[in-house]
Structures are given as structure tokens and as C-alpha cells.
Write a protein that holds these residues in place. Structure first.
Motif, PDB file in Angstrom:
ATOM      1  N   LEU A  93       0.845  -1.186   0.000  1.00  0.00           N
ATOM      2  CA  LEU A  93       0.000   0.000   0.000  1.00  0.00           C
ATOM      3  C   LEU A  93       0.886   1.245   0.000  1.00  0.00           C
ATOM      4  O   LEU A  93       0.445   2.335  -0.322  1.00  0.00           O
ATOM      5  N   ASP A  94       2.141   1.055   0.386  1.00  0.00           N
ATOM      6  CA  ASP A  94       3.075   2.171   0.469  1.00  0.00           C
ATOM      7  C   ASP A  94       4.439   1.660  -0.002  1.00  0.00           C
ATOM      8  O   ASP A  94       4.682   0.447   0.019  1.00  0.00           O
ATOM      9  N   ASN A 132       0.080   1.243 -10.589  1.00  0.00           N
ATOM     10  CA  ASN A 132      -0.768   0.228 -11.215  1.00  0.00           C
ATOM     11  C   ASN A 132      -0.217  -1.174 -10.990  1.00  0.00           C
ATOM     12  O   ASN A 132      -0.970  -2.116 -10.753  1.00  0.00           O
ATOM     13  N   ALA A 181      -1.017  -2.203  -7.553  1.00  0.00           N
ATOM     14  CA  ALA A 181      -2.419  -2.619  -7.453  1.00  0.00           C
ATOM     15  C   ALA A 181      -2.568  -4.072  -7.893  1.00  0.00           C
ATOM     16  O   ALA A 181      -3.294  -4.850  -7.272  1.00  0.00           O
ATOM     17  N   HIS A 182      -1.847  -4.424  -8.942  1.00  0.00           N
ATOM     18  CA  HIS A 182      -1.916  -5.794  -9.447  1.00  0.00           C
ATOM     19  C   HIS A 182      -1.327  -6.781  -8.426  1.00  0.00           C
ATOM     20  O   HIS A 182      -1.883  -7.860  -8.203  1.00  0.00           O
ATOM     21  N   ARG A 222      -1.178  -6.340  -5.158  1.00  0.00           N
ATOM     22  CA  ARG A 222      -2.143  -6.438  -4.051  1.00  0.00           C
ATOM     23  C   ARG A 222      -3.272  -7.377  -4.430  1.00  0.00           C
ATOM     24  O   ARG A 222      -3.771  -8.149  -3.618  1.00  0.00           O
ATOM     25  N   ASN A 223      -3.677  -7.281  -5.690  1.00  0.00           N
ATOM     26  CA  ASN A 223      -4.805  -8.072  -6.153  1.00  0.00           C
ATOM     27  C   ASN A 223      -4.497  -9.563  -6.159  1.00  0.00           C
ATOM     28  O   ASN A 223      -5.340 -10.384  -5.803  1.00  0.00           O
ATOM     29  N   TYR A 250     -11.687  -7.266  -9.824  1.00  0.00           N
ATOM     30  CA  TYR A 250     -10.557  -6.451 -10.280  1.00  0.00           C
ATOM     31  C   TYR A 250      -9.485  -7.312 -10.926  1.00  0.00           C
ATOM     32  O   TYR A 250      -8.636  -6.803 -11.637  1.00  0.00           O
TER      33      TYR A 250
END
Ligand SMILES: Nc1ncnc2c1ncn2[C@@H]1O[C@H](COP(=O)(O)OP(=O)(O)OP(=O)(O)O)[C@@H](O)[C@H]1O
Ligand SMILES: [Mg+2]
Lengths: 273, 420
Positions: free
Chosen positions: A74-75, A95, A98-99, A101-102, A130
Motif C-alpha cells: 500500500l506504500d 498500477n 495494485a496488481h 495487491r490483487n 478487479y
């Protein structure tokens, strides 16, 4: 008691991420508030093996949440390198994070963090949406995940219709639905009563028994007592790192009754329509 | 990234359904905007069609000559605006009166081959009484038989004033439908007598209804022989106006030129600058009224566009509130893998869905509203205005949704998750 992963141990092998799921190399995090610079992490090196169950403990302000945000992608750290499942994530774009994390991380938060007015099932489906998983597969996977935490019957209930413990179980179902490399839990029992807390911890133990990698942040020793390894942080540094049981052995403090009960309940759920 | 449009719509609909009342109110703003754009343009369009229709109804190819160089007198006379009004303007601005000699000159076929007939007109004003009823018609004229055809009147019963009536100064009148309804409700007016001023008139004819010309009620009219009016009501001064019928609608401009020539000769005027009469032409009247109603329509459209804009600002307002309220949800979505683009699309879709629903309901409301007369005007919806209003509503959703959506997408997941 042994200090197995101090900062110094890893200086020599800085370029070689081993088979560990998580590899933190001298991670530093400085918050620039404009007037003063807050050094939240002052060089943390940590390696977590696949299948380990690690509790991270520490007093308020010691840097637990900062560490958790970095672990959860997240950071990004101010300095240092972070390998997750073999990928160097310390230099990725928003981006790409985000992937990661997903696909690689499952979050369990203290305050549940379910999307309100949205059914339990759809909340669990969220990471799959997502991840562009097809609707049919998505539904099946989410349902399976909900059943594994004993909530198959509550798939279509809204979060507001569920108790705190049940909501946290939905969050766990959401965290494991993508089959992530790591489950990251920040004070998962912080808002729960003792009975619900015990239930949640048994679920974590069960996930650990299934071979999942878990990093759990807590300040309660009773919760940390379920982990195979306890890491203590203070002032942005690793203070101690205790191995309680081997990575390959089951987590300590598992009540065999509860495990049986839980797996029995899961089996019942699975057979019911 | 969510690839499927359908999935986006589902998420947007869930977001909207989460706060129904607010969504309904926001939608209402767009609805009113779209409906008023379509309806007000339709009213403007309807009224311009109505004016054109009634100008055609006045008679197809006639000119009106009024004394005085002030064009308004002729215009007023052409429209048939209340006799008193036209008469006042005419006499005030004129030094040179229109006379029966002028009428005779205009009737000369050699000098004016394109003029078919000429009708002198004298305006009067009087309150007419019969039994318990009394009424003042907006138009009370004395004229000759040529007036009927030139002005496009037709008889529902009885006959128009005849040449004999004119020469013998008979106190006979023809009345319009409104006059009949006011003074002889539920009766046959033909053969009845009517006291107008000090004179008793006998009703010999009833006109078919001509409706309104947008300014005046054309059925509030009484027509009498010109000689009778001059003797009994107006006196033997100049004429109020002269109505000329051209041989056809294509010769109306020649007829106007001929009438100007003839009158200049008859009145001994050598230069056009000194002309002391004015001629109103059907064609010029039509173009004036068309451009007037276009301006009117544009004005209505502008007012409606403002309300559509206000609706759009409503969408933006609600989306900003929504983004703030759902900061935590945005944090959750980002934590489980939503990219900036995915969050952006989610909120943009929500804004567009709100405005599309509002726009669609606005079109429906406008279609329903167009069945009702608004201030006496039947709205006539033009299909381009429907597509335009709907399209603008969608664009407004896109435009006013963009800022809140980009705010949502740029939220930091850590802060968003911590947000209370
Ligand atoms: N966004 C930020 N900006 C500035 N300073 C921050 C920020 N986040 C954390 N800090 C500071 O960094 C240090 C570590 O904070 P952190 O939240 O990681 O502690 P923690 O161990 O999670 O504490 P707690 O148990 O209270 O949650 C603290 O001194 C905190 O004030
Ligand atoms: Mg914290």
C-alpha cells in the motif's frame, strides 16, 4: 530463543532473495511532514518462509502499521528493497502495485473494511472482479471461500446483518479467495469479544495448517501465542525474533476440538445446497 | 482493470441504489433540465407555427395601407389589433388623410393591374348592448364588400354587407363568433337587433371562427357598411386604412409598388421620402414574425439550458459528497487491487448513469408535457431537440462527474482506509 534475522545477517546476502515469500532488505521509511521528518522504520530486514505464521508485536508508535503498509504494497519504502514471491516490489508503479495487491496479498483489517450495502458474496468477489475473473468462476470461487469460513448460508446477507465476528470471517474469505502468497492481518481481533476472537484465531490456525503464509500484527500476547514465530519491533527496528515452532509443524495452541468442529462445520456447509 | 462494461454498470447501480433518495433528487435536477429544454423549445416552435398559421388565416394576399409614415399603424391594422388602438396611431402621426378618392384611384385597373379589389376601412369603437348583455368588440369596422375576401372571412350564416347596404347606409352588421357568444348566448343571432352607441343594428351575418393571430382574437369583430359607420359613429373624416387584395400571392409585390405609385400621384407627392402613408405587406410581416419567434425560441432555449447546467452542477455536488462518504470503500477497493483507472471509471459511470436516467425521464416528461397546451400554445417537439437535450445531459454527467471521479481515483489507499 534465537535472533535469526537481524539487520546484520542479511547485509551479506543483499542481492539474493532466497526461497522465502517475503524478503525485506534494510527497509527504511521516513514520513516528511514538512516541518519534521519522522523516521518510522530505521532499517528493517526480515525474511518470511513459505508456510510460516508470523506475529509482529510492538508498542504503539513502534512502526507496526508502517511495516504492514509496506508489506501490503500500500506504500513504498523510502530506502531498501522488498521482494514478494520473487518480485522486487520496491520499484513498481502504482498500477503494478495494485496488481500485486490483487494477486499476491490478502488483507484482513481490524475494522473489517467490507463494502457496506453489498452482500457478503459480492464483497468476497471484489478482488476477483478487479482480477478480471469470469463471472461464473468468480461466483464459484467466492462461494467456496465463504464456505471454508463457515458462512455459506450467509452469502447473500449484507455486512450490517452480520455480527462482528462473522464480518471478520467474510474479510478472511475475501483475503484467501485469490489464493495469495501472503495473508496480512492488522489487529484482526482488535474489535472482537473473546469468543469471536478465539473463533477467528482458529480460522487463522486452520489456514496455517493448510500451508498458507500469514503475517499477523497485534499487541496482544494471547493472540501472538498462536503464531509459529514472534517478531518484536521498537522504534522502527526489529528488537527480537523468536521462533516458537518450526515452519513445517502445526501452529502452537491449536485446540484440536475447535479444528475438528470447524472442519466439520465446513464439511456440512459444503454439502448443504 | 475491470474489462466488462456490464460489470461497471452493476457496480455503479449498486452505488446509486445505496442512497436512493439522493439519487432520485439528483436525477430530478437533470430531468427538469432536459424536460424544460425540450418543452420550451417546443413551445417556441409551436407558437411560431401558430403565428404563421394565423397570418395565413388573415387572408392570403392582401396589403394594408395606413395613413402616416409610421409603419406600425399599418402593421397594427394588418394584424387586426383593436380598432381604437390602430385608429389612434393612424390619426396621430398623419397630416395627409386617406380618402375615398384614393380608393377610387387604386381601383383603376389601368394604373394598377395587379390589384384585384380595394376595401376602405373605418375603425370605430362602441359598446354593444342587447337585453341584459353588453360587449365591446376589439374590432369594429365599417367597410365595403371587398373586405370579406381580402381578409379571408367566410360566412357561417347569413351574408356579408352588400354594395346596396353601403349605398343605402343600412344599419346592418356581421358579427364574429365571440361577439355572438357574448351577446346572444345559445341563440341564433341572425335577424336580432343590437344597440351599438346610439344606433340600432340588425345582425345579417355570422362569420366562421378564425381563432387568434397570436395578438388578437379575430372572432371579436363587428363589420358594418362604411357609410353607416361614418354617419353614425366615426364621422366623415379620413379612412383608418385601406385593404387591398392582390390578384395572386405572386403579384403582391407588384401590387404594392403600383399602390405606392397611385397614391403618390393622387396625393401629389413627388419623392418617396415625403410619402405620408405606409403599406404593410403579408410577406414582410411573415418574415418579421418568423425572425421574432426565432429570437423568442432561442431565449427560451437559453433559459432551459441554464436549468440543465444547474442539474449538471447537482450531479457534481452529489458525486463529490458520495466520494467523500465512500472514502473508506475506495480504500478497500484499492487495497484489494482496484487501479486508479478502475476507481475513476466506477465513479464516472455512476455520474453518467445518474444523468442518463435523468435525461431519459426528462425526455418522457417532455413528451407527456407536450400533450398539454402551455399558455395557449400547443408545443411542437422537434426531434433534434430531444437528441440534443439527451446528449447534452450525458455529456454533463461525463463533464461534471470527471472531477469527483478523479478525486476518488487519486485517493491514497492508506489514508482512505483510515478515514472515519
Ligand atoms: N502518515 C504519517 N505521517 C507522519 N508520521 C507518521 C505517519 N504514519 C505514521 N507516522 C509516525 O510513524 C511512527 C510509526 O507509526 P505507526 O503507525 O507505524 O505505529 P504503530 O506501531 O502502528 O502504532 P499503533 O500501535 O498505535 O498503531 C509514529 O511515530 C507515527 O507518528
Ligand atoms: Mg498501527
Amino acid at each position: 530463543m534465537e535472533v535469526s534475522s537481524s539487520e546484520l545477517d542479511y547485509k551479506s546476502s543483499i542481492d539474493a532473495p532466497q526461497s522465502g515469500v517475503i524478503e525485506l532488505q534494510n527497509i527504511q521509511k521516513v514520513y516528511d511532514t514538512g516541518t519534521i521528518q519522522v523516521k518510522a522504520l530505521r532499517g528493517v530486514s526480515l525474511r518470511v518462509e513459505r508456510g510460516d505464521f508470523v506475529a509482529i508485536m510492538g508498542a504503539s508508535g513502534s512502526g507496526k502499521s508502517t511495516l504492514m503498509n509496506i508489506l501490503g504494497c500500500l506504500d513504498i519504502p523510502t530506502k531498501g528493497r522488498y521482494f514478494l514471491d520473487g518480485v522486487n516490489v520496491s520499484s513498481l508503479s502504482q498500477n503494478e502495485l495494485a496488481h500485486i495487491r490483487n494477486t499476491k496479498i490478502g488483507f484482513v483489517f481490524q475494522s473489517y473494511n467490507l463494502v457496506p450495502r453489498t452482500s457478503a458474496l459480492r464483497n468476497v468477489e471484489l478482488p476477483l472482479i478487479y482480477g478480471s475473473i469470469k463471472k461464473k468462476d468468480r461466483h464459484k470461487m467466492a462461494m467456496k471461500s465463504l464456505k471454508s469460513v463457515g458462512l455459506g448460508k450467509f452469502a447473500y446477507n449484507l455486512p450490517s446483518e452480520l455480527s462482528g465476528g462473522m464480518q471478520q470471517r467474510v474479510t478472511i474469505a475475501r483475503a484467501i479467495v485469490t489464493d495469495p502468497a501472503m495473508i496480512l492481518a492488522d489487529e484482526p481481533t482488535g474489535a472482537l469479544d473473546t469468543v469471536s476472537s478465539a473463533m477467528i484465531m482458529q480460522i487463522f490456525c486452520k489456514l496455517s495448517l493448510q500451508g498458507r503464509t500469514i503475517v499477523l500484527i497485534t499487541h496482544e500476547p494471547e493472540i501472538a501465542a498462536f503464531a509459529k514465530r514472534v517478531v518484536e519491533v521498537r522504534d522502527g527496528r526489529v528488537l527480537s525474533d523468536r521462533r516458537i515452532v518450526e515452519v513445517s509443524s502445526p501452529p502452537p495452541n491449536v485446540s484440536p476440538d475447535l479444528v475438528d468442529q470447524l472442519s466439520g462445520a465446513t464439511k456440512n456447509m459444503a454439502t448443504s445446497p | 482493470m475491470i474489462s466488462s462494461i456490464f460489470e461497471n454498470l452493476v457496480i455503479a447501480m449498486q452505488g446509486i441504489a445505496a442512497n436512493r433518495l439522493r439519487a432520485i433528487l439528483t436525477t430530478l435536477g437533470v430531468l427538469i433540465g432536459v424536460a424544460s429544454v425540450i418543452l420550451l423549445l417546443a413551445v417556441g416552435n409551436g407558437s411560431s407555427q401558430q403565428i404563421q398559421q394565423s397570418i395565413n388565416q388573415l387572408g392570403t394576399n392582401f396589403l394594408t395601407i395606413s395613413p402616416g409614415s409610421n409603419g406600425f399603424g399599418a402593421l397594427a391594422a394588418t394584424l387586426g389589433i383593436g380598432g381604437r388602438f390602430a385608429a389612434r396611431i393612424g390619426t396621430q402621426s398623419s397630416s395627409q388623410e386617406l380618402t375615398m378618392q384614393d380608393v377610387a384611384a387604386l381601383e383603376n385597373k389601368k394604373q394598377a393591374p395587379d390589384i384585384k379589389s380595394v376595401a376602405p376601412v373605418v375603425n370605430a369603437s362602441a359598446t354593444c348592448v342587447t337585453g341584459d348583455y353588453s360587449y365591446s368588440p376589439s374590432t369594429f369596422v365599417g367597410t365595403t364588400p371587398a373586405y370579406e375576401q381580402a381578409r379571408g372571412y367566410s360566412m357561417a350564416a347569413g351574408q356579408f354587407v352588400s354594395s346596396e347596404d353601403v349605398t343605402t347606409r343600412l344599419p346592418v352588421i356581421d358579427i364574429g363568433q365571440t361577439v355572438s357568444a357574448e351577446l346572444f348566448p345559445g341563440q341564433n343571432p341572425i335577424g336580432q337587433t343590437l344597440q351599438c352607441g346610439r344606433t340600432s343594428f340588425q345582425v345579417i351575418g355570422l362569420f366562421n371562427s378564425k381563432g387568434t393571430n397570436g395578438v388578437d382574437n379575430l372572432d371579436s369583430i363587428i363589420v358594418a357598411p362604411i357609410t353607416t359607420i361614418q354617419a353614425e359613429l366615426s364621422g366623415f373624416g379620413g379612412l383608418s386604412s385601406i385593404t387591398i387584395e392582390a390578384t395572386s400571392s405572386s403579384t403582391i409585390n407588384q401590387a404594392q409598388a403600383e399602390a405606392t405609385q397611385v397614391l403618390m400621384q393622387a396625393q401629389d407627392i413627388s419623392s418617396l421620402a415625403n410619402v405620408d402613408f405606409s403599406i404593410a405587406n403579408q410577406a414582410s410581416l411573415l418574415s418579421t414574425s418568423t425572425s421574432t419567434s426565432k429570437t423568442f425560441t432561442a431565449l427560451l432555449g437559453a433559459v432551459a439550458a441554464i436549468s440543465l447546467l444547474v442539474g449538471g452542477i447537482g450531479v457534481m455536488n452529489i458525486m463529490l459528497v458520495t466520494v467523500t462518504e465512500r472514502t473508506r470503500e475506495i480504500g478497500i477497493r484499492k487495497a484489494v487491487g482496484a487501479t486508479r483507472a478502475a476507481v475513476m471509471i466506477q465513479f464516472l459511470t455512476e455520474a453518467i448513469v445518474l444523468s442518463v436516467i435523468g435525461g431519459a425521464l426528462g425526455v418522457v416528461a417532455a413528451l407527456i408535457g407536450s400533450h398539454f397546451k402551455i399558455d395557449g400554445v400547443k408545443p411542437v417537439i422537434e426531434s433534434w431537440s430531444v437528441f440534443m437535450a439527451f446528449g447534452v445531459a450525458v455529456l454533463i454527467g461525463l463533464f461534471f462527474g470527471a472531477y469527483p471521479a478523479s478525486r476518488a481515483s487519486s485517493l491514497n489507499p492508506i489514508d482512505a482506509l483510515r478515514y472515519e
